[in-house]
Design a protein around this motif. Structure first.
Motif: not given
Lengths: 377, 272
Positions: A226-229, A238, A93, A231
Motif C-alpha cells: 500500500y501507499h503512504v503519503t 492514494f 507527517y 498528502l
C-alpha cells in the motif's frame, strides 16, 4: 518474589519503560538534556534484537523512526527544544499518515540554543501547534522517575491504539534527577499492540468500519502493498484533492482524540477537597507546588493541587468544574505563560486565573508558588 | 494494449501519471520496473521511498510497499525502513533538488554508512513541481524563474558526490540511454551496499522552454550527442571530449560491509 528496585534517572526510566512497552526501534540525534535516552537505547536495544541508529540530524531522527514504525516495529525518538523545533514537519507527517510513534521532548531553556542544561516547560503550546495545519495531538507529562516509566509505556500504548504520534513532555529536572523506582514485572502493566489487517479480508489501508476511527495497520513487507503519503489521501492511501474527502479524513483523525477524552485524559488531585485555592501545575513544577501546599497548610492556608498528567487533550470538563468550586486558580509552570491561556480559555472568567512562572533557567520554588497564592487570596 | 511489465508492476488505476508531455521521468520509472523484473524480486519485499517533487510522485504508480515522504527526507525514512527490516529491498526515488539541496545531508550520510539502499536520482536540472526555479544541478549561466539574469551557482555532480561520500556503487545514465540505464539500475539493486544511479532526465516544460532547448525530442537528442561513457572517454583525445558529459559506472566497490549486516553482527555478538 524479590522486587526489581533501582535508582535511576528519568531519562533512563524512559528507556526502561519503552522496552517494557515493546520498543524495537530508535532513531535520534544527540541533544542535551535528552542524550541519555539515546545512549541507553543504543546500549539495550540490540540485546533484545532491536535496532538503534544515530542519524545525521534531528529531522532524519524522526524520519527514520517513522520508517521503522512502518515495518511494524514500536518506534521512538527523543530530543530537546531545538530538536523538537526541527522535528515539527515530520510530526505532522506522522499525524496525517497515522504512524504510531513516541516522541520524547526533554524540555530545556529556550528560545534557540537557550539554556541547554537548564529546565523549562516552554513547549506546551508548540506540542499542540508546532506543526502546520490542524491535527490531533496527544501529549503526556510526568513528574517523577517512576511516572516517566509509566507514561512512556502509556505513550506507546496510546500511539499503537490510536495510530498517531504521542509526545512525552518531560523536562531537564525530571529527566536528570535520580529516584528509587520499582520496575513493574512483565505483565503487570497492560501493553497494547496496533491492530493488524484481518486475515482473509481485503485490506483498505486507511479505511475503517462503521463506527471505528482507527484504521488497521499493515507492516511493510507483510504482503499488503500500500501507499503512504503526507498528502491528503482517501481510504486507499492514494492522494486525493477532493475537499469532501479531506474534510472527512481530517474529521476522523480529530475524532480519534475528541471522542476518546475519557481514555486519554489523566490528572492527579492533591488536597483539593477542602481547599480554598487551587494550584494548577504539571511536570516538575507540580513537585514544587506540592511542597508549597504543605507549607501553606502549615500556615493555615488550605491550598490544593490539580496536576495535569495528560497535557493534550486538555482536561476541559474537570477544569470547568474546578472553576465553579474555586474563586482562585493559580497556574504554576516553568515558562512566562503558556498552559495558563488554555486554563483561561476554559474557565471563561468563572474563577480568577493567575500565573506564576519564569523562563531564566531557574527552577520554580515552593516559596515562589506560596507567595503567589498569598498574593491572590 | 499494455506492456506486460506495466501491467505487472504498475497500479493501473492510478494511471495516467501527472507528468507533462515530453517529460523523461516515465522512461526511468519503466526502466526501474524492468530491472526489478529481471532480478525476479518479490513485489511484497520491495519498498520504494520518495521525497517531494515531480519524480517523487513515481511510487504512487508502482505496485510495491510505497512511501511518499517529506521534501528531501526520503533517504532518512528509507534508512529507518531498511535498518528495521533488512529483508526489504529499499529503493529511493528522488529529484535533483530533493536529493542534493534540501536532502543533501541525508544523501552523503546514507552513502557514508553504505546502507543497502538504491537511490535513483531523476535529474532534470530544475525544480519542476514549483515551476522552474534553478536547482543545484542547473548549469552555470542557465535560466530559471529564480535565476532570471542567469544562474551564478556552480552545479553538483550528484553521482560523483555520492561516490566521494562513500557510496560503493555510483553511476550515471540518461533517459536516451534507456537500455544502459536499466542495466545500471539492475546492477545497483543487486549491489550490497549504498548504490546511486543518477539519470539525466528532460523537463521540456520548464528547463527546456526557459533555456530555448527546443522540443522534447530535441532535448533527448542532445543527451544522445553529448554524453559519452567514462570508459570510452579514457581513450579519447582531449579535443574530442570538449563539451561532452560523462556517464557510465564511476565506482563499483565490492566487499565493503553493508550497514544492516554490521548491525546484525552486533546483535549476534550480544547473544553469546
Amino acid at each position: 518474589m524479590s522486587k526489581n528496585i533501582k535508582l535511576m534517572q528519568g531519562n533512563e526510566a524512559c528507556v526502561e519503560g519503552a522496552l517494557y512497552a515493546g520498543m524495537r526501534f530508535y532513531a535520534g540525534y544527540p541533544i542535551t538534556p535528552s542524550t541519555e535516552i539515546a545512549e541507553k537505547s543504543a546500549e539495550l536495544l540490540p540485546t533484545v534484537g532491536g535496532k538503534f541508529i544515530q542519524m545525521e540530524d534531528e529531522i532524519a531522527g524522526i524520519a527514520a523512526a517513522i520508517g521503522g514504525a512502518l515495518t511494524g516495529k514500536k518506534s521512538m525518538t527523543a530530543t530537546s527544544g531545538p530538536g523538537f523545533s526541527l522535528k515539527q514537519e515530520n510530526i505532522g507527517y506522522a499525524m496525517i499518515a497515522e504512524i504510531p510513534l513516541v516522541i520524547v521532548n526533554v524540555q530545556r531553556g529556550g528560545p534557540s540554543t537557550g539554556l541547554p542544561t537548564a529546565p523549562a516547560q516552554g513547549e506546551i503550546m508548540q506540542a499542540k501547534w508546532g506543526t502546520h495545519g490542524d491535527h490531533p495531538v496527544i501529549a503526556l507529562s510526568p513528574s517523577t522517575v517512576r511516572e516517566t516509566f509509566d507514561l512512556t509505556v502509556r505513550a506507546f500504548n496510546l500511539a499503537e491504539k490510536y495510530r498517531t504520534p504521542v509526545m512525552l513532555l518531560t523536562d531537564e529536572i525530571v529527566g536528570h534527577m535520580r529516584e528509587k523506582i520499582e520496575i513493574p514485572e512483565p505483565g503487570e502493566l497492560e501493553i497494547y499492540n496496533r491492530l493488524e489487517p484481518v486475515e482473509g479480508e481485503t485490506y483498505i489501508p486507511y479505511g475503517v468500519r462503521e463506527g471505528d476511527l482507527v484504521p488497521r495497520m499493515a507492516a511493510f513487507g507483510s504482503g499488503h502493498r500500500y501507499h503512504v503519503t503526507g498528502l491528503f489521501h482517501d481510504e486507499t492511501g492514494f492522494p486525493s484533492n477532493s475537499t469532501e474527502n479531506a474534510g472527512f479524513m481530517l474529521d476522523r483523525m480529530m475524532k480519534k482524540v475528541e471522542d476518546n477524552l475519557d481514555d486519554l485524559i489523566e490528572y492527579e488531585e492533591y488536597m483539593l477537597d477542602d481547599a480554598e485555592v487551587c494550584i494548577f501545575s504539571y511536570g516538575s513544577s507540580a513537585r514544587a507546588a506540592k511542597t508549597a501546599i504543605d507549607q501553606l497548610r502549615e500556615e493555615g492556608i488550605k491550598a490544593g493541587l490539580f496536576r495535569a498528567i495528560t497535557i493534550w487533550p486538555f482536561a476541559e470538563k474537570r477544569v470547568k468544574a474546578l472553576a465553579e468550586q474555586f474563586d482562585n486558580i493559580v497556574v504554576a509552570e516553568l515558562n512566562l505563560g503558556q498552559y495558563v491561556y488554555e486554563v483561561e480559555r476554559v474557565v471563561k472568567g468563572a474563577a480568577k486565573v493567575s500565573h506564576v512562572g519564569k523562563a531564566n533557567g531557574d527552577v520554580l520554588t515552593p516559596a515562589e508558588i506560596a507567595a503567589k497564592v498569598k498574593e491572590v487570596l | 494494449m499494455n506492456n506486460p511489465i506495466v501491467e505487472k508492476y504498475f497500479r493501473m488505476d492510478n494511471l495516467p501519471h501527472i507528468w507533462c508531455p515530453g517529460c523523461g521521468n516515465g522512461i526511468i520509472m519503466l526502466a526501474l520496473a524492468k530491472a526489478i523484473d529481471s532480478l525476479g524480486l518479490d513485489k511484497d519485499k520491495v519498498c520504494v521511498v520518495s521525497g517531494i517533487g515531480c519524480s517523487s510522485r513515481a511510487p504512487g504508480y508502482l505496485d510495491f510497499n510505497t512511501l511518499h515522504t517529506t521534501h528531501g527526507r526520503a533517504l532518512a525514512f528509507a534508512t529507518g525502513v531498511k535498518l528495521a527490516n533488512p529483508e526489504l529491498e529499499v529503493i529511493v526515488i528522488s529529484g535533483d533538488g530533493d536529493a542534493s539541496a534540501i536532502g543533501g545531508n541525508h544523501l552523503i550520510h546514507a552513502a557514508r554508512r553504505n546502507i543497502g539502499i538504491t537511490t535513483i536520482v531523476f535529474n532534470n536540472n530544475i525544480y519542476g513541481m514549483t515551476g522552474g526555479q534553478y536547482s543545484p544541478t542547473t548549469p552555470n549561466g542557465d535560466l530559471g524563474t529564480t535565476a532570471p539574469h542567469g544562474n551564478i551557482d556552480r552545479p553538483f555532480d550528484i553521482a560523483q558526490l555520492a561516490a566521494a561520500a562513500g557510496a560503493t556503487y555510483a553511476a550515471r545514465s540518461t533517459v536516451y540511454h534507456a537500455n544502459q540505464m536499466e542495466k545500471m539500475i539492475e546492477t545497483a539493486i543487486a549491489h550490497k551496499g549504498f548504490s546511486m544511479v543518477e539519470v539525466i532526465s528532460t523537463c521540456p516544460t520548464y528547463y527546456g522552454r526557459k533555456n530555448k532547448k527546443g522540443s522534447a525530442a530535441n532535448m533527448i537528442a542532445f543527451l544522445k550527442d553529448s554524453f559519452i561513457d567514462v570508459k570510452v572517454a579514457e581513450k579519447l583525445p582531449e579535443e574530442k571530449k570538449a563539451g561532452k558529459f560523462l556517464m557510465g559506472e564511476f565506482k563499483k566497490e565490492e566487499g565493503v560491509v553493508e550497514y544492516t549486516v554490521a548491525y546484525e553482527s552486533i546483535i549476534e555478538r550480544l547473544k553469546k
